[in-house]
Design a protein around this motif. Structure first.
Motif, PDB file in Angstrom:
ATOM      1  N   HIS A  68      13.729   2.644   4.829  1.00 52.97           N
ATOM      2  CA  HIS A  68      14.496   2.055   3.753  1.00 52.97           C
ATOM      3  C   HIS A  68      14.993   0.691   3.809  1.00 52.97           C
ATOM      4  O   HIS A  68      14.760  -0.153   3.205  1.00 52.97           O
ATOM      5  CB  HIS A  68      15.726   2.852   3.576  1.00 52.97           C
ATOM      6  N   GLN A  71      12.347  -2.223   3.265  1.00 52.27           N
ATOM      7  CA  GLN A  71      11.589  -2.372   1.867  1.00 52.27           C
ATOM      8  C   GLN A  71      12.380  -3.444   0.984  1.00 52.27           C
ATOM      9  O   GLN A  71      13.636  -3.645   1.036  1.00 52.27           O
ATOM     10  CB  GLN A  71      11.599  -1.047   1.049  1.00 52.27           C
ATOM     11  N   ALA A  75      14.171   2.881  -2.364  1.00 49.72           N
ATOM     12  CA  ALA A  75      12.970   3.871  -2.577  1.00 49.72           C
ATOM     13  C   ALA A  75      13.740   5.446  -2.453  1.00 49.72           C
ATOM     14  O   ALA A  75      14.998   5.508  -2.023  1.00 49.72           O
ATOM     15  CB  ALA A  75      12.329   3.720  -1.370  1.00 49.72           C
ATOM     16  N   ALA A  79      10.749  10.138  -0.959  1.00 48.46           N
ATOM     17  CA  ALA A  79       9.532   9.582  -0.767  1.00 48.46           C
ATOM     18  C   ALA A  79       8.855   9.531   0.520  1.00 48.46           C
ATOM     19  O   ALA A  79       9.576   9.324   1.507  1.00 48.46           O
ATOM     20  CB  ALA A  79       9.581   8.111  -1.346  1.00 48.46           C
ATOM     21  N   THR A  82       5.710   4.459   0.083  1.00 49.04           N
ATOM     22  CA  THR A  82       5.938   3.795  -1.015  1.00 49.04           C
ATOM     23  C   THR A  82       5.010   2.387  -1.296  1.00 49.04           C
ATOM     24  O   THR A  82       4.472   2.205  -0.193  1.00 49.04           O
ATOM     25  CB  THR A  82       7.413   3.039  -0.973  1.00 49.04           C
ATOM     26  N   TRP A  84       4.524  -1.298  -3.154  1.00 45.95           N
ATOM     27  CA  TRP A  84       5.075  -2.554  -4.016  1.00 45.95           C
ATOM     28  C   TRP A  84       3.797  -3.323  -4.474  1.00 45.95           C
ATOM     29  O   TRP A  84       3.484  -4.379  -3.738  1.00 45.95           O
ATOM     30  CB  TRP A  84       6.047  -3.380  -3.376  1.00 45.95           C
ATOM     31  N   GLU A 112      -1.175   5.611  -1.932  1.00 45.91           N
ATOM     32  CA  GLU A 112      -0.470   4.266  -2.233  1.00 45.91           C
ATOM     33  C   GLU A 112      -1.268   3.161  -2.359  1.00 45.91           C
ATOM     34  O   GLU A 112      -1.108   2.201  -3.008  1.00 45.91           O
ATOM     35  CB  GLU A 112       0.449   3.739  -0.741  1.00 45.91           C
ATOM     36  N   HIS A 115      -1.837   2.897  -5.922  1.00 46.46           N
ATOM     37  CA  HIS A 115      -0.713   2.190  -6.713  1.00 46.46           C
ATOM     38  C   HIS A 115      -1.037   0.712  -6.683  1.00 46.46           C
ATOM     39  O   HIS A 115      -0.652  -0.006  -7.590  1.00 46.46           O
ATOM     40  CB  HIS A 115       0.529   2.557  -5.869  1.00 46.46           C
TER      41      HIS A 115
END
Length: 211
Positions: A68, A71, A75, A79, A82, A84, A112, A115
């Motif tokens: 966490h 990042q 998030a 999850a 993740t 970005w 990912e 994404h």
């Protein structure tokens, strides 16, 4: 944008399509994932008929706290990974802090990468959430009997989400979010099965250009 900083003792491995970062204890896992990413990016790029773009920065977090903290934004607690897209960042958790029943890291990585490629294709426009998550699950091979079971529970409870609900964002509640993921995967799988994979690529290209 510059990649976020990492702890001073972390290792860095550069591949053809990725910069990888991890704690020394995870060097072997990181090395494997960098090699996998170098193969996966062109494969998924070809499958989606999208350009791969700049190198991805892959972070393998050694603790849930680092997952966490490293990042650039918040998030969800549930999850497993993740992405970005506009910054080209992917965050995964080390096998040392993942449950034994979790999906293989390579499968999460495929998810990912989708994404990243979709986000880059759409540029400043938001990617409809059902398309973003449905395509990621479809490419990563996550559409399975468990997804069908989740859909069945949603239908029995009369709690299915509308397409408008699935377009703008997913619920924060893990149970409802699971249903949203399942519906999105089911819709993408239906389009692929009914009209062919090229229809999905056509939808992506048309929507990315404003249709």
């Amino acid at each position: 944008a510059d990649a976020p900083g990492v702890p001073a003792d972390w290792m860095h491995i550069e591949g053809l399509n990725v910069h990888g970062y991890a704690a020394p204890e995870d060097y072997n896992t990181l090395s494997r994932l960098v090699a996998y990413t170098d193969e996966a990016v062109p494969r998924i790029s070809k499958r989606l008929a999208l350009p791969s773009g700049a190198k991805i920065h892959l972070y393998l977090a050694d603790t849930q706290e680092n997952f966490h903290a490293l990042q650039p934004g918040k998030a969800p607690d549930w999850a497993d990974g993740t992405a970005w897209p506009h910054r080209g960042l992917i965050y995964l958790r080390s096998p040392r802090v993942r449950p034994g029943t979790a999906s293989p890291l390579e499968q999460v990585l495929d998810h990912e990468i989708v994404h990243i490629l979709l986000g880059r294709a759409f540029g400043p426009q938001p990617v409809p959430r059902w398309l973003q998550e449905g395509m990621a699950q479809w490419v990563a091979g996550e559409y399975n009997p468990e997804v069908t079971e989740r859909l069945g529970k949603g239908m029995l409870g009369g709690g299915l989400l509308t397409l408008d609900d699935l377009t703008s964002g997913f619920p924060r509640d893990p149970v409802r979010a699971n249903l949203a993921y399942a519906q999105s995967a089911d819709l993408v799988a239906y389009i692929s099965g009914e009209y062919g994979a090229e229809a999905l690529n056509d939808i992506v290209h048309r929507m990315a250009t404003g249709t």
